[in-house]
Design an enzyme around this catalytic site. Sequence first.
Site, PDB file in Angstrom:
ATOM      1  N   THR A 117     -16.775  16.272 -27.863  1.00 40.02           N
ATOM      2  CA  THR A 117     -16.196  17.358 -28.658  1.00 40.02           C
ATOM      3  C   THR A 117     -14.701  17.170 -28.894  1.00 40.02           C
ATOM      4  O   THR A 117     -13.990  16.592 -28.057  1.00 40.02           O
ATOM      5  CB  THR A 117     -16.423  18.703 -27.934  1.00 40.02           C
ATOM      6  OG1 THR A 117     -15.654  19.715 -28.576  1.00 40.02           O
ATOM      7  CG2 THR A 117     -15.987  18.652 -26.482  1.00 40.02           C
ATOM      8  N   TYR A 141     -15.121  23.499 -20.775  1.00 36.13           N
ATOM      9  CA  TYR A 141     -16.072  22.843 -21.689  1.00 36.13           C
ATOM     10  C   TYR A 141     -15.512  21.475 -22.097  1.00 36.13           C
ATOM     11  O   TYR A 141     -16.156  20.434 -21.908  1.00 36.13           O
ATOM     12  CB  TYR A 141     -16.323  23.744 -22.905  1.00 36.13           C
ATOM     13  CG  TYR A 141     -17.056  23.056 -24.012  1.00 36.13           C
ATOM     14  CD1 TYR A 141     -18.295  22.464 -23.783  1.00 36.13           C
ATOM     15  CD2 TYR A 141     -16.509  22.978 -25.294  1.00 36.13           C
ATOM     16  CE1 TYR A 141     -18.967  21.817 -24.808  1.00 36.13           C
ATOM     17  CE2 TYR A 141     -17.185  22.336 -26.313  1.00 36.13           C
ATOM     18  CZ  TYR A 141     -18.401  21.752 -26.062  1.00 36.13           C
ATOM     19  OH  TYR A 141     -19.056  21.111 -27.085  1.00 36.13           O
TER      20      TYR A 141
END
Length: 328
Positions: A117, A141
């Site tokens: 990501t 995350y």
Amino acid sequence: MTNILVTGGAGYIGSHACKALKAAGFTPVTYDNLVTGWEEAVKFGPFEKGDLLDRARLDEVFATYKPAAVMHFAALSQVGEAMRQPGQYWHNNVGGSLSLLEASVAAGCTKFVFSSTCATYGDQDNVVLDESAPQLPLNAYGASKRAIEDMLRDFEAAYGLKHVVFRYFNVAGADPEAEVGEFHRPETHLVPLVLDAIDGKRDALTVFGDDYATPDGTCIRDYVHVCDLVDAHVLGLNWLLRDGKPSRVFNLGTGSGFSVREVMDQAEQVTGKAVPHVIGARRAGDCTKLVSGSTRAEAELGWTPKRSDMATMIADAWAWHKKGHFDH
Ligand code: UDP
């Protein structure tokens, strides 16, 4: 037929990847614990229910299908939740990926496509976000995904595990044939929330802050159509499997930024309806602006995004939304 193990194949991006893999002549084998995924989304190949942390189950699935490669989507992926419950992200994402990597090399499967990501970059003013930008995640995350990238490099050095890492920017849209689409419970992502608000399926959208240092004060993101994103994965798979090319990291973004307000405006144009909304506080862990500064995927993989203009992404998401998704 060549089997590809798709972790998270019952989820939003994983289910679209399975459709693309099948169209490209592969057999996608979904491995998913159904914590955030939907069995109804597994339409394009066999389904094996299991958790990444269950090593014995993974070994069994590797032995049954002898996959030529792994596409690893399964992960917790919400920034807000990651801020509140970071341990879950380290446990599930990092611990689960470690278990998967160990099972993979033990089974002799050494080709790996990983969904990382842009959240690994964090909030960097005046830095072009290409693949060489520093990785300074703001939340667990992003940190968990960065750690898995490190793990892949170590497994390559030790066991020859070849990998393609895709650092996604924001993913939106749905299969234009509406066989699969975006569906999370709870939903936290902007485009489906905007469509739900338009449709009266939920109360007004809360815009998370309008005091950022951007032209309209709302956060800016780079949105990619899920179908374009998964096309890149098939190209990445062929890069490893067919062409025997080296491990490589690719950003997947279009290079165009859209603010939250611009997404809302576009949704109003596509649907012809107003987006009921209120302005709320900033969401902890959010970056001001995340826009890809790379065309490596286009140049090296030959990736050509076809549906990633905002109007098409919203139109496809709207068509899927109208179908009623898996809510039955
Ligand atoms: N966002 C918002 N309200 C919402 C959900 C998201 O204003 O209810 C904003 C969020 O702050 C971010 C952008 O929309 O700037 C995209 O958020 P999303 O959760 O879809 O993806 P993320 O960028 O966190 O991966």
